[in-house]
Design a protein around this motif. Structure first.
Motif, PDB file in Angstrom:
ATOM      1  N   PHE A 194       8.638  44.699   3.576  1.00  0.00           N
ATOM      2  CA  PHE A 194       8.058  45.678   4.498  1.00  0.00           C
ATOM      3  C   PHE A 194       7.429  46.854   3.753  1.00  0.00           C
ATOM      4  O   PHE A 194       6.374  47.354   4.144  1.00  0.00           O
ATOM      5  CB  PHE A 194       9.119  46.188   5.475  1.00  0.00           C
ATOM      6  CG  PHE A 194       9.561  45.177   6.487  1.00  0.00           C
ATOM      7  CD1 PHE A 194       8.750  44.101   6.843  1.00  0.00           C
ATOM      8  CD2 PHE A 194      10.809  45.276   7.101  1.00  0.00           C
ATOM      9  CE1 PHE A 194       9.151  43.157   7.783  1.00  0.00           C
ATOM     10  CE2 PHE A 194      11.223  44.351   8.048  1.00  0.00           C
ATOM     11  CZ  PHE A 194      10.399  43.286   8.380  1.00  0.00           C
ATOM     12  N   ASN A 195       8.072  47.300   2.671  1.00  0.00           N
ATOM     13  CA  ASN A 195       7.494  48.405   1.903  1.00  0.00           C
ATOM     14  C   ASN A 195       6.155  47.998   1.281  1.00  0.00           C
ATOM     15  O   ASN A 195       5.200  48.777   1.265  1.00  0.00           O
ATOM     16  CB  ASN A 195       8.469  48.867   0.816  1.00  0.00           C
ATOM     17  CG  ASN A 195       9.587  49.733   1.357  1.00  0.00           C
ATOM     18  OD1 ASN A 195       9.425  50.417   2.368  1.00  0.00           O
ATOM     19  ND2 ASN A 195      10.734  49.719   0.697  1.00  0.00           N
ATOM     20  N   ARG A 196       6.098  46.768   0.773  1.00  0.00           N
ATOM     21  CA  ARG A 196       4.859  46.282   0.168  1.00  0.00           C
ATOM     22  C   ARG A 196       3.760  46.112   1.221  1.00  0.00           C
ATOM     23  O   ARG A 196       2.643  46.613   1.062  1.00  0.00           O
ATOM     24  CB  ARG A 196       5.116  44.943  -0.539  1.00  0.00           C
ATOM     25  CG  ARG A 196       3.851  44.308  -1.151  1.00  0.00           C
ATOM     26  CD  ARG A 196       4.170  42.960  -1.779  1.00  0.00           C
ATOM     27  NE  ARG A 196       4.534  41.965  -0.794  1.00  0.00           N
ATOM     28  CZ  ARG A 196       3.647  41.204  -0.138  1.00  0.00           C
ATOM     29  NH1 ARG A 196       2.332  41.359  -0.363  1.00  0.00           N
ATOM     30  NH2 ARG A 196       4.049  40.292   0.720  1.00  0.00           N
ATOM     31  N   GLU A 197       4.107  45.425   2.290  1.00  0.00           N
ATOM     32  CA  GLU A 197       3.118  45.155   3.330  1.00  0.00           C
ATOM     33  C   GLU A 197       2.731  46.428   4.080  1.00  0.00           C
ATOM     34  O   GLU A 197       1.564  46.614   4.458  1.00  0.00           O
ATOM     35  CB  GLU A 197       3.695  44.131   4.314  1.00  0.00           C
ATOM     36  CG  GLU A 197       3.994  42.787   3.694  1.00  0.00           C
ATOM     37  CD  GLU A 197       5.184  42.074   4.310  1.00  0.00           C
ATOM     38  OE1 GLU A 197       5.617  41.050   3.741  1.00  0.00           O
ATOM     39  OE2 GLU A 197       5.683  42.536   5.357  1.00  0.00           O
ATOM     40  N   GLY A 198       3.696  47.300   4.272  1.00  0.00           N
ATOM     41  CA  GLY A 198       3.430  48.548   4.982  1.00  0.00           C
ATOM     42  C   GLY A 198       2.429  49.421   4.267  1.00  0.00           C
ATOM     43  O   GLY A 198       1.606  50.093   4.911  1.00  0.00           O
TER      44      GLY A 198
END
Length: 282
Positions: free
Chosen positions: A136-140
């Motif tokens: 989620f941190n990467r995609e966010g």
């Protein structure tokens, strides 16, 4: 004298109407999750959208159903004055190709993308949570760089204990607030053993959207993230404290509210839900 009496009667009635309008509690746009109609689209997409418009619903969380392109579905929405501020996508898709998700969101003019399920085995574990946090941190970040906010939609299984809280606490506390926000499904939160109002208060800046749904009285809570769709009931007829939840949601600035009724009786239940929330007063 008779004319004066009529005048004061009308003035009194007008005052009541004004007072009622001022006391109405829920004043946000009413939205609906497209998954509500998963078994209805095949009977005619235009027919379904016309029924949505007739209910006074002006927002839908998508994306498009099968059998129609995003562009054509967006056109049909526009013709009916229905906006799509958010789309839901599969965890696998956004992990594999976040830029495809960005493109899809922009087709609809959506500024939010939500993911509603983290793949896991029979039990959701801390390893599942840690992997999701990294994803989620990467995609966010990618979504934010393109003007879109990633939201994780809780589903009940994340309320297993961990540390001083739950696995959901771990996910919220370890995702970057600049890149990851959340959409609360109030029914799944409750069904997993959480308190929707308290959780909104606990993380007031992280929640951006709500799924509005209620669960039949007598259904026990668990951590499965699942229950019979027959247990979805109209708001105000189930176990949840809807007025209390909406009061807190309003205070923390929830931006979008989507009715999601997975019941086979959704056609008869959604008007009851809308009437209920519109009838709530301060």
């Amino acid at each position: 004298m008779k004319k004066l009496s009529i005048f004061f009667t009308l003035l009194f009635a007008f005052g009541i109407c004004q007072s009622f309008a001022q006391s109405q509690f829920f004043t946000n746009k009413i939205g609906v999750q497209a998954y509500t109609y998963r078994n209805s689209w095949a009977n005619g997409i235009i027919r379904v959208l016309d029924s949505v418009k007739a209910l006074g619903i002006t927002e839908m969380e998508g994306p498009n159903p099968k059998g129609i392109s995003p562009e054509e579905f967006k056109k049909l929405l526009n013709e009916r004055g229905i906006l799509m501020p958010s789309i839901g996508v599969d965890y696998g898709l956004i992990s594999k190709d976040p830029y495809q998700v960005v493109s899809l969101a922009k087709t609809f003019g959506a500024t939010f993308v939500m993911v509603a399920w983290i793949p896991h085995g029979n039990t959701f574990t801390i390893d599942d949570a840690k992997k999701a946090v990294d994803e989620f941190n990467r995609e966010g970040k990618i979504l934010k760089d393109n003007g879109i906010t990633l939201c994780y939609h809780d589903h009940g299984y994340e309320f297993g204990p961990y540390g001083d809280g739950t696995l959901l606490d771990y996910i919220i506390q370890n995702t970057n607030p600049d890149y990851v926000s959340f959409e609360m499904d109030i029914m799944w939160t409750f069904h997993g053993g959480g308190d929707p109002a308290k959780l909104l208060y606990k993380y007031p800046t992280r929640w951006k959207m709500l799924h509005l749904k209620d669960i039949r009285k007598g259904v026990a809570n668990d951590l499965t993230g699942g229950t019979s769709t027959n247990n979805d009931v109209a708001l105000g007829t189930g176990q949840l404290d809807i007025p209390g939840i909406l009061k807190v949601a309003k205070s923390v600035g929830i931006q979008h509210y989507f009715i999601e009724d997975e019941s086979p009786n959704h056609a008869s239940q959604i008007p009851v839900t809308i009437g209920y929330i519109k009838g709530l007063t301060e």
